[in-house]
Design a protein around this motif. Structure first.
Motif, PDB file in Angstrom:
ATOM      1  N   GLN A   1       0.806  -1.217   0.000  1.00  0.00           N
ATOM      2  CA  GLN A   1       0.000   0.000   0.000  1.00  0.00           C
ATOM      3  C   GLN A   1       0.844   1.274   0.000  1.00  0.00           C
ATOM      4  O   GLN A   1       0.296   2.367  -0.185  1.00  0.00           O
ATOM      5  CB  GLN A   1      -0.913   0.014   1.229  1.00  0.00           C
ATOM      6  N   GLN A   2       2.142   1.157   0.225  1.00  0.00           N
ATOM      7  CA  GLN A   2       2.952   2.355   0.411  1.00  0.00           C
ATOM      8  C   GLN A   2       2.971   3.255  -0.816  1.00  0.00           C
ATOM      9  O   GLN A   2       2.674   4.452  -0.727  1.00  0.00           O
ATOM     10  CB  GLN A   2       4.382   1.952   0.802  1.00  0.00           C
TER      11      GLN A   2
ATOM     12  N   MET B   1      -0.420   4.723  -1.757  1.00  0.00           N
ATOM     13  CA  MET B   1      -0.797   5.737  -0.780  1.00  0.00           C
ATOM     14  C   MET B   1      -0.120   7.075  -1.083  1.00  0.00           C
ATOM     15  O   MET B   1      -0.725   8.145  -0.938  1.00  0.00           O
ATOM     16  CB  MET B   1      -0.422   5.254   0.631  1.00  0.00           C
TER      17      MET B   1
ATOM     18  N   GLU C   1      -1.897   8.645  -4.052  1.00  0.00           N
ATOM     19  CA  GLU C   1      -3.236   9.107  -3.641  1.00  0.00           C
ATOM     20  C   GLU C   1      -3.149  10.413  -2.861  1.00  0.00           C
ATOM     21  O   GLU C   1      -3.931  11.342  -3.090  1.00  0.00           O
ATOM     22  CB  GLU C   1      -3.911   8.030  -2.807  1.00  0.00           C
TER      23      GLU C   1
ATOM     24  N   ASN D   1      -3.068  -3.324  -5.126  1.00  0.00           N
ATOM     25  CA  ASN D   1      -3.420  -3.909  -3.839  1.00  0.00           C
ATOM     26  C   ASN D   1      -4.667  -3.241  -3.278  1.00  0.00           C
ATOM     27  O   ASN D   1      -4.786  -2.028  -3.255  1.00  0.00           O
ATOM     28  CB  ASN D   1      -2.252  -3.751  -2.855  1.00  0.00           C
ATOM     29  N   GLU D   2      -5.628  -4.027  -2.831  1.00  0.00           N
ATOM     30  CA  GLU D   2      -6.902  -3.601  -2.239  1.00  0.00           C
ATOM     31  C   GLU D   2      -7.902  -3.055  -3.254  1.00  0.00           C
ATOM     32  O   GLU D   2      -9.060  -2.834  -2.931  1.00  0.00           O
ATOM     33  CB  GLU D   2      -6.680  -2.553  -1.118  1.00  0.00           C
TER      34      GLU D   2
ATOM     35  N   VAL E   1     -10.656   1.069  -2.394  1.00  0.00           N
ATOM     36  CA  VAL E   1      -9.764   1.670  -1.406  1.00  0.00           C
ATOM     37  C   VAL E   1      -9.083   2.903  -1.995  1.00  0.00           C
ATOM     38  O   VAL E   1      -8.885   3.912  -1.299  1.00  0.00           O
ATOM     39  CB  VAL E   1      -8.718   0.635  -0.925  1.00  0.00           C
ATOM     40  N   LEU E   2      -8.730   2.847  -3.279  1.00  0.00           N
ATOM     41  CA  LEU E   2      -8.136   4.016  -3.926  1.00  0.00           C
ATOM     42  C   LEU E   2      -9.084   5.211  -3.862  1.00  0.00           C
ATOM     43  O   LEU E   2      -8.680   6.324  -3.503  1.00  0.00           O
ATOM     44  CB  LEU E   2      -7.789   3.668  -5.375  1.00  0.00           C
TER      45      LEU E   2
ATOM     46  N   ASN F   1      -9.394   6.515  -0.255  1.00  0.00           N
ATOM     47  CA  ASN F   1      -8.225   7.253   0.204  1.00  0.00           C
ATOM     48  C   ASN F   1      -8.138   8.631  -0.438  1.00  0.00           C
ATOM     49  O   ASN F   1      -7.820   9.627   0.234  1.00  0.00           O
ATOM     50  CB  ASN F   1      -6.957   6.449  -0.095  1.00  0.00           C
TER      51      ASN F   1
ATOM     52  N   LEU G   1       1.136   2.188   9.085  1.00  0.00           N
ATOM     53  CA  LEU G   1       1.282   0.967   8.310  1.00  0.00           C
ATOM     54  C   LEU G   1       2.404   0.097   8.871  1.00  0.00           C
ATOM     55  O   LEU G   1       2.256  -1.130   8.992  1.00  0.00           O
ATOM     56  CB  LEU G   1       1.556   1.325   6.853  1.00  0.00           C
TER      57      LEU G   1
ATOM     58  N   PRO H   1      -6.319   5.001   5.176  1.00  0.00           N
ATOM     59  CA  PRO H   1      -5.523   4.522   4.034  1.00  0.00           C
ATOM     60  C   PRO H   1      -4.851   3.167   4.265  1.00  0.00           C
ATOM     61  O   PRO H   1      -4.485   2.502   3.288  1.00  0.00           O
ATOM     62  CB  PRO H   1      -4.479   5.628   3.842  1.00  0.00           C
ATOM     63  N   VAL H   2      -4.684   2.762   5.514  1.00  0.00           N
ATOM     64  CA  VAL H   2      -4.017   1.484   5.771  1.00  0.00           C
ATOM     65  C   VAL H   2      -5.008   0.382   6.118  1.00  0.00           C
ATOM     66  O   VAL H   2      -4.598  -0.740   6.418  1.00  0.00           O
ATOM     67  CB  VAL H   2      -2.991   1.633   6.924  1.00  0.00           C
TER      68      VAL H   2
END
Length: 220
Positions: free
Chosen positions: A66-67, A70, A73, A128-129, A133-134, A137, A172, A183-184
């Protein structure tokens, strides 16, 4: 020919319909906030996300995946909040009641465009996710920036989203589960969705009704 006959009648003034006037006002609004440059910056964020996913700059699974998303985003959210600033002040106040609607549609449109461009950047890659989730966030972090613009003005509204990004990176690494670090959190975390939606809704409504702070010396 007499002197009176030689005098030309003035040309009739060109009239502009309400539709054309509204379109022109909206265009001047987005130009004064540098929205075209903001759209270009959002496209760059989408390109960076695509490059990160394609060349595997981060793990493709697990929490550390996710880093990089994130970061992009939060960068997109910072771009959106900065476009609330106008170097000329809010001259649209002279147009009557249109200014709140201009703020609302410009900000909401930029949010939708940011989500679309980031999703386009992730097309064909393993995000990822996923897109939900995007979207959560981007909207939530944008809400933080919009709230910040009420205090600092739009030009400095990027500071709080990037500060929140640093906090979420730490969360995270430490495996925090608090919903306000949305976001996490995974897509099924209802509390994370509620927090992100509340922050975005509050920021959008307050920006629409009050507008960003235009002068840092207003309270001096």
């Amino acid at each position: 020919m007499t002197a009176t006959a030689a005098v030309r009648k003035p040309a009739p003034a060109r009239t502009t319909g309400p539709g054309q006037a509204g379109v022109r006002l909206a265009w001047l609004h987005v130009r004064s906030r540098r929205v075209p440059a903001g759209v270009l910056a959002l496209a760059v964020c989408g390109g960076m996300l695509h490059a990160a996913l394609h060349w595997h700059w981060a793990p493709s699974s697990g929490p550390y995946a996710q880093q990089i998303p994130m970061i992009t985003e939060a960068g997109a959210a910072a771009v959106i909040t900065v476009t609330s600033h106008s170097p000329f002040g809010e001259t649209e106040r002279a147009a009557g009641y249109w200014l709140p609607y201009l703020r609302l549609f410009a900000t909401a449109g930029m949010c939708g465009l940011a989500i679309a461009l980031l999703q386009l950047g992730a097309a064909g890659e393993s995000l990822n996710e996923g897109i939900l989730v995007l979207a959560r966030n981007v909207t939530g972090i944008t809400g933080i920036g919009l709230l910040c613009s009420l205090v600092t003005g739009g030009l400095l509204a990027w500071t709080l989203p990037l500060g929140y990004l640093a906090l979420c990176q730490y969360a995270l690494l430490q495996d925090w589960t608090a919903p306000w670090t949305w976001p996490v959190r995974p897509p099924a975390d209802r509390g994370a969705w509620i927090c992100a939606c509340i922050v975005f809704t509050a920021g959008l409504l307050l920006l629409t009704t009050c507008g960003p702070r235009t002068h840092l010396s207003d309270e001096d």
